[in-house]
Design a protein around this motif. Sequence first.
Motif, PDB file in Angstrom:
ATOM      1  N   GLY A  41       7.665  -5.859 -13.930  1.00  0.00           N
ATOM      2  CA  GLY A  41       6.238  -5.630 -14.153  1.00  0.00           C
ATOM      3  C   GLY A  41       5.698  -4.489 -13.311  1.00  0.00           C
ATOM      4  N   THR A  42       6.494  -3.441 -13.150  1.00  0.00           N
ATOM      5  CA  THR A  42       6.026  -2.326 -12.326  1.00  0.00           C
ATOM      6  C   THR A  42       6.146  -1.004 -13.072  1.00  0.00           C
ATOM      7  OG1 THR A  42       8.243  -2.077 -11.407  1.00  0.00           O
ATOM      8  CG2 THR A  42       6.680  -3.395 -10.138  1.00  0.00           C
ATOM      9  N   LEU A  43       5.349  -0.046 -12.612  1.00  0.00           N
ATOM     10  CA  LEU A  43       5.407   1.308 -13.152  1.00  0.00           C
ATOM     11  C   LEU A  43       5.619   2.241 -11.957  1.00  0.00           C
ATOM     12  CD1 LEU A  43       4.979   3.105 -15.700  1.00  0.00           C
ATOM     13  CD2 LEU A  43       2.590   3.249 -15.019  1.00  0.00           C
ATOM     14  N   ALA A  44       6.639   3.103 -12.055  1.00  0.00           N
ATOM     15  CA  ALA A  44       6.941   3.951 -10.913  1.00  0.00           C
ATOM     16  C   ALA A  44       6.917   5.422 -11.302  1.00  0.00           C
ATOM     17  CB  ALA A  44       8.307   3.590 -10.339  1.00  0.00           C
ATOM     18  N   ALA A  45       6.501   6.257 -10.366  1.00  0.00           N
ATOM     19  CA  ALA A  45       6.566   7.712 -10.552  1.00  0.00           C
ATOM     20  C   ALA A  45       6.619   8.352  -9.177  1.00  0.00           C
ATOM     21  CB  ALA A  45       5.334   8.205 -11.309  1.00  0.00           C
ATOM     22  N   ASP A  46       7.413   9.380  -9.049  1.00  0.00           N
ATOM     23  CA  ASP A  46       7.551  10.123  -7.786  1.00  0.00           C
ATOM     24  C   ASP A  46       7.853   9.192  -6.610  1.00  0.00           C
ATOM     25  OD1 ASP A  46       6.821  12.190  -9.374  1.00  0.00           O
ATOM     26  OD2 ASP A  46       4.706  12.173  -8.744  1.00  0.00           O
ATOM     27  N   GLY A  47       8.659   8.173  -6.847  1.00  0.00           N
ATOM     28  CA  GLY A  47       9.029   7.289  -5.743  1.00  0.00           C
ATOM     29  C   GLY A  47       7.958   6.271  -5.375  1.00  0.00           C
ATOM     30  N   LYS A  48       6.774   6.380  -5.993  1.00  0.00           N
ATOM     31  CA  LYS A  48       5.734   5.373  -5.713  1.00  0.00           C
ATOM     32  C   LYS A  48       5.693   4.367  -6.857  1.00  0.00           C
ATOM     33  CE  LYS A  48       2.472   8.460  -4.553  1.00  0.00           C
ATOM     34  NZ  LYS A  48       1.096   8.920  -4.332  1.00  0.00           N
ATOM     35  N   GLU A  49       5.185   3.173  -6.540  1.00  0.00           N
ATOM     36  CA  GLU A  49       5.235   2.114  -7.539  1.00  0.00           C
ATOM     37  C   GLU A  49       3.891   1.412  -7.615  1.00  0.00           C
ATOM     38  OE1 GLU A  49       9.273  -0.281  -8.190  1.00  0.00           O
ATOM     39  OE2 GLU A  49       7.829  -1.423  -7.006  1.00  0.00           O
ATOM     40  N   ILE A  50       3.479   1.024  -8.817  1.00  0.00           N
ATOM     41  CA  ILE A  50       2.284   0.178  -8.928  1.00  0.00           C
ATOM     42  C   ILE A  50       2.647  -1.095  -9.685  1.00  0.00           C
ATOM     43  CG2 ILE A  50       0.449   1.905  -8.762  1.00  0.00           C
ATOM     44  CD1 ILE A  50       0.482   1.996 -11.844  1.00  0.00           C
ATOM     45  N   GLU A  51       1.937  -2.177  -9.350  1.00  0.00           N
ATOM     46  CA  GLU A  51       2.164  -3.454 -10.026  1.00  0.00           C
ATOM     47  C   GLU A  51       1.179  -3.578 -11.177  1.00  0.00           C
ATOM     48  OE1 GLU A  51       3.163  -6.896  -8.351  1.00  0.00           O
ATOM     49  OE2 GLU A  51       4.708  -5.885  -7.150  1.00  0.00           O
TER      50      GLU A  51
END
Lengths: 336, 221
Positions: B140-150
Motif C-alpha cells: 500500500g505504498t507509492l515510492a519515487a526518488d527513494g521516498k515513500e508515501i503510505e
Amino acid sequence: MSFSSYVSDKKAVLLVCFAGSLFFSALLWLFGLEIGEIFLLWICFIFMAAGLLLWNYLNYHRRLQHLRAVMDDLDQKYLFAEITDTPTSELEKSYFELMKTALKAMTDEVSQSNRLNREYREFIEQWIHEMKVPITGIQLLCENNKSSVTRKILTQTEMISQSVERVLFYARLGSVEKDYLITEVSLKACVSEVLARNKQFLIQNNVCIHTETLSDTVYSDQKWLQFILNQIIINSVKYQSARPLVIDVTSQGQGDYVTLSVTDNGLGIKESELGRVFDKGFVGSNGRTGKNSTGIGLYLCDQLCAKLGISIEIKSTAGEYTTVLLHFPKSEFLKV
Amino acid sequence: MNKILIVEDEKLIQEELETLLSNAGFTVMCVTDFENTLTQIKAEMPDLILLDINLPGQNGYSLCALIRQFSDVPILFITGRSTTMDELQALTLGGDDFISKPYNIPILLARINALLKRGQVARQPAYLEYNGFTLNPIAGTLAADGKEIELTKTELKIMYCLFEHPGEIVPRLDLVEYLWDNEIHIDDNTLSVNIMRIREKLRSLGKGDLIQTKRGMGYKI
C-alpha cells in the motif's frame, strides 16, 4: 343446549299433554271418580312425562357434546360432515344430508379458488423467469458497449430487475418454508453483492456507502436476506434528502444477537407514522409526494423476517436519519 | 489463457457473453449443436463450463451429471431459475457454483475467476511502475526518488486503476465503477476528496503534478 331451552322447544307437545290431561280429568270426574284418585293419576302422568322428557334431553345433550368435541378436534372444520359418525334419527339424518351438501359445495368452491390461485402464481413465476432472459440480454449488451447512454439504460434495467424480483418474492411469500437454505452467511459478502447488483443505480444517485466495519457472520438464507437488504437500501435511495446520501452499514454482536444496522441520512420518518411502516400498502407522507411508493417493500421485509426468525426494527427522526435494525439470533444450536 | 465453453441456447445472451468474456481475456467457445454437446466438450476440453439449465433436449442438470462422469472441469450454472431446490440440485449433481439471471457482470466475472484460480496462484503484479514511480499494491505504498508515501485502501485502488492505464484519460465514472467493483462504495464527491488527498501526499514527494485533471473528462497520469 340448556334444559330450559329444550323444554321451551317442546312447548307445543307439553301444552297438548296438559290440555288432554285436563279433558280426561274432567271426563273421569263426570264418571264419578274421586278428586283424590284423579290427583293420583295426575302425579303418575307428570312423572311419566317428565321422565321421558329428561331422558330425551340427556340423549340430545350427550349427542351434541360429542359432536362439539369432534368439531373442536378438527383442524379443517369444513370436513366435519365427512368425519363425524352418521346419525340414527331420521330428522337428524336429513339435517346431516343438508349440511353435507352445503359443506361439499363449499370445499369445491375453496379448492377451485385454491387451484386458480396456484395456477396464477405459477404463471407469474414462469413469466418472471421469461422476463429474466431479456433483462440479462440488455445488461450484457450494455456492459459490452459502455457509454453514458448504456450506463443510463443499465440503471433503468436495474430498476426493472428490482421490480421483477419483488414480484417473484411476493409470489413466493406463501411458500418461504419450502424454499430456504440456512447457511453461514457473511454479512459483508451479502451486502457487497446487493450493492454490486445495484451498482449503476446507486452510482447514478451519488450514494456513498460505508461497509468497512462489517465483519460478523449469521445463520440465515442468503437469497432472502439479500432481498431484504435490497429493499432497505432502495428505500434509502428513494427517500433521500437534499444532502448527499451516505449510508452506513454496520454490524455488532450483542449477547444472543447479531445486529445489522443500515443507517441513512435521508428524509426520515415522522414519529406518528413509525408504527405503521410495515403495514401492507401503507405509504407515509414522504411517499405520497410522487416517489411511486407502493407500500409493499417494507411489508415484504417484515413478513420475510418473521419467517426467517429475524426481528426487524426501525428507528428514525424526521429530517435526520433512518436506521433499520435486523437482529439475527445467535443460537448455539445453529453452530455446526 | 483459459478456455471457457458457453452452453446457452438464447442466441443474444450467448453472443454477448462471448463478447464479454473475450474482452475479459478468455478464449471462448459456444455450443451450437445441442444434440452433441458432450462430444464437443470432450473434443475441446475447456477449463470452465458455463451451463444453462433450460436447454433444448437435455436439461443442464443431466448434462452436468454426464460431464462429471469423465471430467472434473469446473461448472458454473447460469440460470433463470432461482429457488433453493434448483441451487441444491445444481450443486449436488457436481456443479461448482450457481449464479442466477439477471446476473451482475462483475459478480459473474469474479466467480469465473474464483473457479479458475482454485489451485492456481493468484497473479497480481507485485509492483506497478510508471515514470519513476513505483506502486506497491501489497504494502500500500507509492515510492519515487527513494521516498515513500503510505496510501489508504481507497487511494491505493484509485492509483492502481490510473497506473493500469498510463497516459490514458480515465473517466470519473469509470473510476467510481472500478472502486465499486472493489467493494469501495463511494460517490463522485468523495472521489474528488480522495484525489485531493493523494495530490497532497504527492506534494510531499515533490511531485504534486502527477495526476492531471481533464476537465469534464477525467483523470490522467
